[in-house]
Design a protein around this motif. Structure first.
Motif, PDB file in Angstrom:
ATOM      1  N   LEU A  58      43.853  34.031  42.025  1.00  0.00           N
ATOM      2  CA  LEU A  58      43.599  32.624  41.695  1.00  0.00           C
ATOM      3  C   LEU A  58      42.110  32.377  41.511  1.00  0.00           C
ATOM      4  N   ASP A  59      41.317  32.925  42.444  1.00  0.00           N
ATOM      5  CA  ASP A  59      39.862  32.772  42.342  1.00  0.00           C
ATOM      6  C   ASP A  59      39.341  33.413  41.061  1.00  0.00           C
ATOM      7  N   LEU A  60      39.927  34.561  40.711  1.00  0.00           N
ATOM      8  CA  LEU A  60      39.494  35.259  39.493  1.00  0.00           C
ATOM      9  C   LEU A  60      39.817  34.421  38.257  1.00  0.00           C
ATOM     10  N   PHE A  61      41.040  33.852  38.236  1.00  0.00           N
ATOM     11  CA  PHE A  61      41.425  33.025  37.088  1.00  0.00           C
ATOM     12  C   PHE A  61      40.527  31.795  36.976  1.00  0.00           C
ATOM     13  N   ASP A  62      40.210  31.184  38.135  1.00  0.00           N
ATOM     14  CA  ASP A  62      39.305  30.025  38.127  1.00  0.00           C
ATOM     15  C   ASP A  62      37.945  30.414  37.562  1.00  0.00           C
ATOM     16  N   TYR A  63      37.475  31.582  37.994  1.00  0.00           N
ATOM     17  CA  TYR A  63      36.174  32.072  37.557  1.00  0.00           C
ATOM     18  C   TYR A  63      36.175  32.300  36.043  1.00  0.00           C
ATOM     19  N   VAL A  64      37.272  32.894  35.557  1.00  0.00           N
ATOM     20  CA  VAL A  64      37.380  33.167  34.119  1.00  0.00           C
ATOM     21  C   VAL A  64      37.421  31.857  33.337  1.00  0.00           C
ATOM     22  N   ASN A  67      34.081  30.232  33.060  1.00  0.00           N
ATOM     23  CA  ASN A  67      33.067  30.956  32.279  1.00  0.00           C
ATOM     24  C   ASN A  67      33.557  31.405  30.916  1.00  0.00           C
ATOM     25  N   LYS A  68      34.668  30.814  30.471  1.00  0.00           N
ATOM     26  CA  LYS A  68      35.280  31.353  29.239  1.00  0.00           C
ATOM     27  C   LYS A  68      34.417  31.150  27.990  1.00  0.00           C
ATOM     28  N   ASN A  69      33.512  30.172  28.049  1.00  0.00           N
ATOM     29  CA  ASN A  69      32.702  29.936  26.851  1.00  0.00           C
ATOM     30  C   ASN A  69      31.414  30.744  26.817  1.00  0.00           C
ATOM     31  N   SER A  70      31.165  31.457  27.882  1.00  0.00           N
ATOM     32  CA  SER A  70      29.955  32.289  27.861  1.00  0.00           C
ATOM     33  C   SER A  70      30.357  33.755  27.991  1.00  0.00           C
ATOM     34  N   ASN A  71      29.498  34.606  27.476  1.00  0.00           N
ATOM     35  CA  ASN A  71      29.810  36.036  27.582  1.00  0.00           C
ATOM     36  C   ASN A  71      29.563  36.544  28.986  1.00  0.00           C
ATOM     37  N   LYS A  72      28.622  35.875  29.654  1.00  0.00           N
ATOM     38  CA  LYS A  72      28.311  36.325  31.009  1.00  0.00           C
ATOM     39  C   LYS A  72      28.693  35.230  31.989  1.00  0.00           C
ATOM     40  N   GLY A  73      29.361  35.613  33.066  1.00  0.00           N
ATOM     41  CA  GLY A  73      29.782  34.636  34.054  1.00  0.00           C
ATOM     42  C   GLY A  73      28.634  34.239  34.975  1.00  0.00           C
ATOM     43  N   ILE A 120      30.560  43.180  38.430  1.00  0.00           N
ATOM     44  CA  ILE A 120      30.317  41.958  37.651  1.00  0.00           C
ATOM     45  C   ILE A 120      30.316  42.281  36.153  1.00  0.00           C
ATOM     46  N   ASP A 121      29.622  43.343  35.774  1.00  0.00           N
ATOM     47  CA  ASP A 121      29.571  43.737  34.347  1.00  0.00           C
ATOM     48  C   ASP A 121      30.961  43.991  33.806  1.00  0.00           C
ATOM     49  N   SER A 122      31.782  44.676  34.626  1.00  0.00           N
ATOM     50  CA  SER A 122      33.102  45.032  34.126  1.00  0.00           C
ATOM     51  C   SER A 122      33.993  43.792  33.986  1.00  0.00           C
ATOM     52  N   VAL A 123      33.850  42.826  34.923  1.00  0.00           N
ATOM     53  CA  VAL A 123      34.633  41.576  34.785  1.00  0.00           C
ATOM     54  C   VAL A 123      34.138  40.796  33.569  1.00  0.00           C
ATOM     55  N   ASP A 124      32.797  40.717  33.417  1.00  0.00           N
ATOM     56  CA  ASP A 124      32.239  39.972  32.282  1.00  0.00           C
ATOM     57  C   ASP A 124      32.670  40.566  30.942  1.00  0.00           C
ATOM     58  N   LEU A 125      32.756  41.893  30.915  1.00  0.00           N
ATOM     59  CA  LEU A 125      33.153  42.585  29.692  1.00  0.00           C
ATOM     60  C   LEU A 125      34.587  42.220  29.293  1.00  0.00           C
ATOM     61  N   HIS A 126      35.400  41.927  30.315  1.00  0.00           N
ATOM     62  CA  HIS A 126      36.803  41.630  30.027  1.00  0.00           C
ATOM     63  C   HIS A 126      37.154  40.154  30.180  1.00  0.00           C
ATOM     64  N   LEU A 127      36.097  39.284  30.153  1.00  0.00           N
ATOM     65  CA  LEU A 127      36.356  37.847  30.342  1.00  0.00           C
ATOM     66  C   LEU A 127      37.400  37.315  29.361  1.00  0.00           C
ATOM     67  N   LYS A 128      37.241  37.691  28.095  1.00  0.00           N
ATOM     68  CA  LYS A 128      38.169  37.199  27.050  1.00  0.00           C
ATOM     69  C   LYS A 128      39.601  37.678  27.306  1.00  0.00           C
ATOM     70  N   ALA A 129      39.722  38.952  27.647  1.00  0.00           N
ATOM     71  CA  ALA A 129      41.062  39.522  27.870  1.00  0.00           C
ATOM     72  C   ALA A 129      41.710  38.915  29.113  1.00  0.00           C
ATOM     73  N   LEU A 130      40.874  38.594  30.113  1.00  0.00           N
ATOM     74  CA  LEU A 130      41.419  38.069  31.368  1.00  0.00           C
ATOM     75  C   LEU A 130      41.894  36.623  31.238  1.00  0.00           C
TER      76      LEU A 130
END
Lengths: 217, 252
Positions: A58-64, A67-73, A120-130
């Motif tokens: 849930l926290d991950l989804f909230d975070y995504v 930050n969905k409009n930016s490439n970096k969270g 963090i880099d790996s989550v940011d890299l997959h922000l769109k997919a997540l």
């Protein structure tokens, strides 16, 4: 006289037999209670572990979402989440093997910071997919005394299923490792770190040099 | 191709297989089934890995980009389906060799069903799921050791057992499809390579961004290979127990 003696012996034997029966009964009930208690406590532990993963997702989804409009969270928020759920100390020790003991405190801290930035880099890299995935819990199981595995799957928009396995520490439900389609993140990181540390004879400063060199690339 | 040449090629494959099997047996330790990866040829492997990286950078990756940009997703899906279908006879044979009845039945049904479209269209839309198994997996089932880790030019990472299996698989799969698709055979390997490169581009980029891409690829490959073999529960439990032991020690 003989009859009396026989009667006495018979009585004492009967008493003895009653005592054995009582002992067996008490032991059995103790075992049953213990088993029942163990099962309830196991069930509680599994439920708590499941809740922990639900909360993490849930926290991950909230975070995504945030930050969905930016490439970096938001980096600060990411660090808070990582420290809340992950057992960084374990991860650092597990991925650096025998070299961990020889590392200085400064290097240990630096290595943990490197792990945080990598996550963090790996989550940011997959922000769109997540953004478009859903999560479903499948099973949980206690392994030994210290580990709990929580299995689940994530589904994307096209219904592609990815199997996940979270490995948690039974004591505080912190995350020790994550397996994505049977690939363990700890094993992969360990192989990379150990190969570099072996090459530089356990020198952590050289490891960090190599890491920053590859980042510049 | 005349018969003599065909025979010579088969003999060559057979010899290669024998050499590989001998190599597996000679280089394997007594119980390396659940141990760390054995990489005695690391120095040479790293050189081949560099070569493969160069090949990927200058040939495969650009080709894959063009493939992705120029062809519609449905066409790419068709190509993927074809490469899957063409490798199914290998799975059928090895399911039989491993007495995996369910896998044998499912793979045969799917192969026959999709042969109506030459494999380009998946008629049951992914409903029939079976496990892809090769000859390397069969060797594992019959307790052949994994053998040392190799990096093969153009093919990439392999264990010796997997590589020997590949050689057999390649010949059997091609024999099974002698007439129907013979005109497609010459395109099979390059198309398969480009298709796989496109599918796994994220993973390959991730590997290349690592400070030691060789070690990372080796870890990914070995984990994936070991955990996807259709071997006994006992073997799988040994793998899990070993990892759990390590974790428990670290948590003490």
């Amino acid at each position: 006289m003989k009859i009396n003696l026989l009667k006495k012996r018979k009585k004492s034997l009967r008493n003895y037999w009653i005592r054995i029966k009582k002992f067996i009964l008490i032991t059995l009930s103790f075992l049953i209670l213990n088993f029942a208690f163990d099962n309830t406590s196991n069930a509680n532990e599994l439920e708590k572990a499941k809740q922990q993963i639900d909360s993490l997702m849930l926290d991950l989804f909230d975070y995504v979402k945030a930050n969905k409009n930016s490439n970096k969270g938001n980096k600060d928020k990411s660090i808070i989440l990582i420290k809340k759920y992950l057992n960084l100390d374990f991860m650092a020790r597990a991925t650096s093997g025998k070299y961990w003991k020889k590392a200085s405190e400064e290097h240990k801290k630096q290595y943990k910071d490197f792990l945080i930035s990598k996550i963090i880099d790996s989550v940011d890299l997959h922000l769109k997919a997540l953004e478009n995935i859903s999560f479903e819990h499948t099973t949980s199981q206690k392994r030994g005394k210290k580990l709990i595995y929580v299995n689940g799957q994530i589904k994307n928009k096209r219904n592609r299923v990815v199997k996940m396995k979270w490995k948690l520490f039974a004591k505080d439900y912190s995350l020790l490792d994550l397996e994505v389609e049977k690939i363990s993140l700890i094993q992969s990181q360990k192989s990379e770190t150990l190969s570099l540390l072996k090459k530089h004879k356990g020198d952590f400063s050289k490891l960090f040099e190599e890491i920053s060199k590859s980042k510049r690339k | 191709m005349n018969i003599e040449r065909k025979m010579l090629i088969k003999l060559y494959y057979f010899l290669l297989l024998i050499i590989s099997i001998l190599l597996i047996q000679s280089c394997s330790s007594i119980d390396n089934k659940v141990s760390e990866v054995s990489d005695p040829f690391e120095k040479q492997n790293r050189k081949v890995f560099k070569f493969n990286q160069g090949f990927d950078k200058y040939v495969l990756s650009p080709a894959s980009n063009i493939y992705k940009k120029t062809l519609h997703r449905n066409i790419r899906k068709g190509v993927s389906n074809y490469t899957e279908w063409v490798s199914t006879p290998g799975t059928i044979i090895n399911s039989g060799l491993q007495f995996e009845g369910e896998n044998l039945a499912l793979s045969t049904i799917k192969f026959l069903l999709n042969s109506m479209t030459l494999g380009f269209y998946d008629l049951d839309d992914g409903e029939t799921k079976f496990k892809k198994i090769d000859f390397g997996s069969t060797l594992a089932k019959y307790n052949f050791s994994e053998g040392p880790y190799l990096v093969v030019p153009f093919l990439g990472p392999r264990t010796t057992r997997h590589f020997s299996g590949n050689i057999i698989n390649y010949t059997t799969a091609n024999d099974g499809l002698k007439d129907e698709t013979s005109y497609l055979k010459k395109y099979e390997i390059p198309v398969n390579a480009i298709d796989k490169r496109t599918k796994f581009s994220n993973i390959i980029d991730d590997i290349n961004s690592s400070p030691d891409p060789y070690a990372k690829l080796r870890s990914y490959y070995i984990q994936n290979r070991r955990k996807n073999l259709l071997v006994s529960e006992d073997y799988e439990n040994k793998l899990i127990e070993k990892e759990e032991e390590e974790f428990e020690k670290l948590l003490d």
